[in-house]
Design a protein around this motif. Sequence first.
Motif, PDB file in Angstrom:
ATOM      1  N   ALA A 116       0.760  -1.280   0.014  1.00  0.00           N
ATOM      2  CA  ALA A 116       0.103   0.140   0.054  1.00  0.00           C
ATOM      3  C   ALA A 116       1.029   1.302   0.127  1.00  0.00           C
ATOM      4  O   ALA A 116       0.774   2.364  -0.739  1.00  0.00           O
ATOM      5  N   HIS A 117       1.964   1.155   0.682  1.00  0.00           N
ATOM      6  CA  HIS A 117       2.811   2.433   1.039  1.00  0.00           C
ATOM      7  C   HIS A 117       3.454   2.704  -0.616  1.00  0.00           C
ATOM      8  O   HIS A 117       3.325   4.121  -1.002  1.00  0.00           O
ATOM      9  N   ILE A 118       3.898   1.811  -1.158  1.00  0.00           N
ATOM     10  CA  ILE A 118       4.660   2.083  -2.514  1.00  0.00           C
ATOM     11  C   ILE A 118       3.588   2.751  -3.581  1.00  0.00           C
ATOM     12  O   ILE A 118       3.721   3.738  -4.096  1.00  0.00           O
ATOM     13  N   TYR A 119       2.318   2.144  -3.449  1.00  0.00           N
ATOM     14  CA  TYR A 119       1.169   2.739  -4.434  1.00  0.00           C
ATOM     15  C   TYR A 119       0.647   3.930  -4.140  1.00  0.00           C
ATOM     16  O   TYR A 119       0.627   4.909  -4.825  1.00  0.00           O
ATOM     17  N   ILE A 120       0.472   4.051  -2.673  1.00  0.00           N
ATOM     18  CA  ILE A 120      -0.206   5.419  -2.422  1.00  0.00           C
ATOM     19  C   ILE A 120       0.874   6.691  -2.608  1.00  0.00           C
ATOM     20  O   ILE A 120       0.367   7.642  -2.712  1.00  0.00           O
ATOM     21  N   GLN A 121       1.779   6.226  -2.183  1.00  0.00           N
ATOM     22  CA  GLN A 121       2.887   7.318  -2.499  1.00  0.00           C
ATOM     23  C   GLN A 121       2.927   7.882  -4.019  1.00  0.00           C
ATOM     24  O   GLN A 121       3.142   9.194  -4.309  1.00  0.00           O
ATOM     25  N   ALA A 122       3.102   6.711  -4.737  1.00  0.00           N
ATOM     26  CA  ALA A 122       2.997   7.191  -6.166  1.00  0.00           C
ATOM     27  C   ALA A 122       1.735   7.886  -6.518  1.00  0.00           C
ATOM     28  O   ALA A 122       1.829   8.794  -7.503  1.00  0.00           O
ATOM     29  N   PHE A 123       0.466   7.526  -6.149  1.00  0.00           N
ATOM     30  CA  PHE A 123      -0.626   8.195  -6.523  1.00  0.00           C
ATOM     31  C   PHE A 123      -0.726   9.618  -5.935  1.00  0.00           C
ATOM     32  O   PHE A 123      -1.266  10.539  -6.437  1.00  0.00           O
ATOM     33  N   ARG A 124      -0.179   9.630  -4.870  1.00  0.00           N
ATOM     34  CA  ARG A 124      -0.148  10.978  -4.000  1.00  0.00           C
ATOM     35  C   ARG A 124       0.596  12.010  -4.744  1.00  0.00           C
ATOM     36  O   ARG A 124       0.271  13.194  -5.090  1.00  0.00           O
ATOM     37  N   ALA A 125       1.742  11.439  -5.642  1.00  0.00           N
ATOM     38  CA  ALA A 125       2.453  12.414  -6.416  1.00  0.00           C
ATOM     39  C   ALA A 125       1.802  12.577  -7.645  1.00  0.00           C
ATOM     40  O   ALA A 125       1.859  13.869  -8.092  1.00  0.00           O
ATOM     41  N   GLN A 126       0.853  11.822  -8.116  1.00  0.00           N
ATOM     42  CA  GLN A 126      -0.099  11.919  -9.241  1.00  0.00           C
ATOM     43  C   GLN A 126      -1.135  13.250  -8.936  1.00  0.00           C
ATOM     44  O   GLN A 126      -1.258  13.791  -9.779  1.00  0.00           O
ATOM     45  N   TRP A 127      -1.376  12.987  -7.928  1.00  0.00           N
ATOM     46  CA  TRP A 127      -2.783  13.681  -7.185  1.00  0.00           C
ATOM     47  C   TRP A 127      -2.081  15.420  -7.267  1.00  0.00           C
ATOM     48  O   TRP A 127      -2.580  16.253  -7.498  1.00  0.00           O
ATOM     49  N   LEU A 128      -0.712  15.490  -6.935  1.00  0.00           N
ATOM     50  CA  LEU A 128       0.090  16.734  -6.810  1.00  0.00           C
ATOM     51  C   LEU A 128       0.213  17.344  -8.005  1.00  0.00           C
ATOM     52  O   LEU A 128       0.472  18.442  -8.127  1.00  0.00           O
ATOM     53  N   LYS A 129       0.239  16.817  -9.060  1.00  0.00           N
ATOM     54  CA  LYS A 129       0.418  17.043 -10.622  1.00  0.00           C
ATOM     55  C   LYS A 129      -1.178  17.661 -11.061  1.00  0.00           C
ATOM     56  O   LYS A 129      -1.104  18.089 -12.286  1.00  0.00           O
ATOM     57  N   VAL A 130      -2.198  17.406 -10.466  1.00  0.00           N
ATOM     58  CA  VAL A 130      -3.568  17.979 -10.860  1.00  0.00           C
ATOM     59  C   VAL A 130      -3.318  19.524 -11.022  1.00  0.00           C
ATOM     60  O   VAL A 130      -2.843  20.065 -10.207  1.00  0.00           O
ATOM     61  N   ASP A 131      -3.982  19.817 -12.303  1.00  0.00           N
ATOM     62  CA  ASP A 131      -4.201  21.408 -12.300  1.00  0.00           C
ATOM     63  C   ASP A 131      -5.263  22.008 -11.413  1.00  0.00           C
ATOM     64  O   ASP A 131      -6.365  21.926 -11.792  1.00  0.00           O
ATOM     65  N   PHE A 132      -4.718  22.349 -10.211  1.00  0.00           N
ATOM     66  CA  PHE A 132      -5.586  22.544  -9.231  1.00  0.00           C
ATOM     67  C   PHE A 132      -6.345  24.106  -9.647  1.00  0.00           C
ATOM     68  O   PHE A 132      -7.560  24.156  -9.094  1.00  0.00           O
ATOM     69  N   ALA A 133      -5.674  25.072 -10.322  1.00  0.00           N
ATOM     70  CA  ALA A 133      -6.431  26.056 -10.906  1.00  0.00           C
ATOM     71  C   ALA A 133      -7.593  25.687 -11.718  1.00  0.00           C
ATOM     72  O   ALA A 133      -8.573  26.404 -11.559  1.00  0.00           O
ATOM     73  N   ALA A 134      -7.324  24.708 -12.667  1.00  0.00           N
ATOM     74  CA  ALA A 134      -8.430  24.537 -13.491  1.00  0.00           C
ATOM     75  C   ALA A 134      -9.584  23.770 -12.758  1.00  0.00           C
ATOM     76  O   ALA A 134     -10.557  23.803 -12.804  1.00  0.00           O
ATOM     77  N   LEU A 135      -9.194  23.064 -11.591  1.00  0.00           N
ATOM     78  CA  LEU A 135     -10.242  22.043 -10.780  1.00  0.00           C
ATOM     79  C   LEU A 135     -10.776  23.074 -10.131  1.00  0.00           C
ATOM     80  O   LEU A 135     -12.350  22.865  -9.888  1.00  0.00           O
TER      81      LEU A 135
END
Length: 196
Positions: A116-135
């Motif tokens: 879980a740690h390996i995948y959750i950290q990878a997806f956390r990094a993807q989440w932080l790449k979301v265009d939050f201004a557009a969101l």
Amino acid sequence: MYKKQLTVQRILCLAAIIVSAIVFAYALGIMTDLYNCLYDTMRNPRNIHDTDVAGSIVYYNMQAFNKVFLNYSIVLLVIAAFLFITNTHSRRKYYIGNYAAIGVFAAASIYLTVFAHIYIQAFRAQWLKVDFAALKAHSEMWGTYYTESTFWFDVHYFVFALLLIVAGLLVWNAVWKYRLMKEENQLIEDGRRVLE
């Protein structure tokens, strides 16, 4: 000494069930913010690249992991139940089944934590790449939920720390039980020698 140890083993077996249920609840809730924020940004669910918000594909990327994670958390609950099925919570003397139940729970806890740690950290990094201004603009336009929080990703440290602590204490308890049983057997053997 046995009374203290029996009390501790009951508490630890109950803690194993509780923490397994917490892991299960976490597996159910981990995608809550992603669903609430990103699902509506997909214009066409059949084409996940057609989106109003760059990076929102993380919602779809996480679904396969989340399914496996949820299944693993159910397996962990079943393994924790085996502590009760084998009477590990109440048995005065442990047998091979008790040690096996503890060992399997500890091994499953370690495996699930690393996985879980390996995948959750990878997806956390993807989440932080979301265009939050557009969101944020999408959220204001359509009245949908908006957050930049990484809470659901970060809380895994606490959840899995609890799991590993309980697994470690169960192993420590088994070692304590083994020593007490060995001492008891030695006392019985010494008593037989005195009677001879």
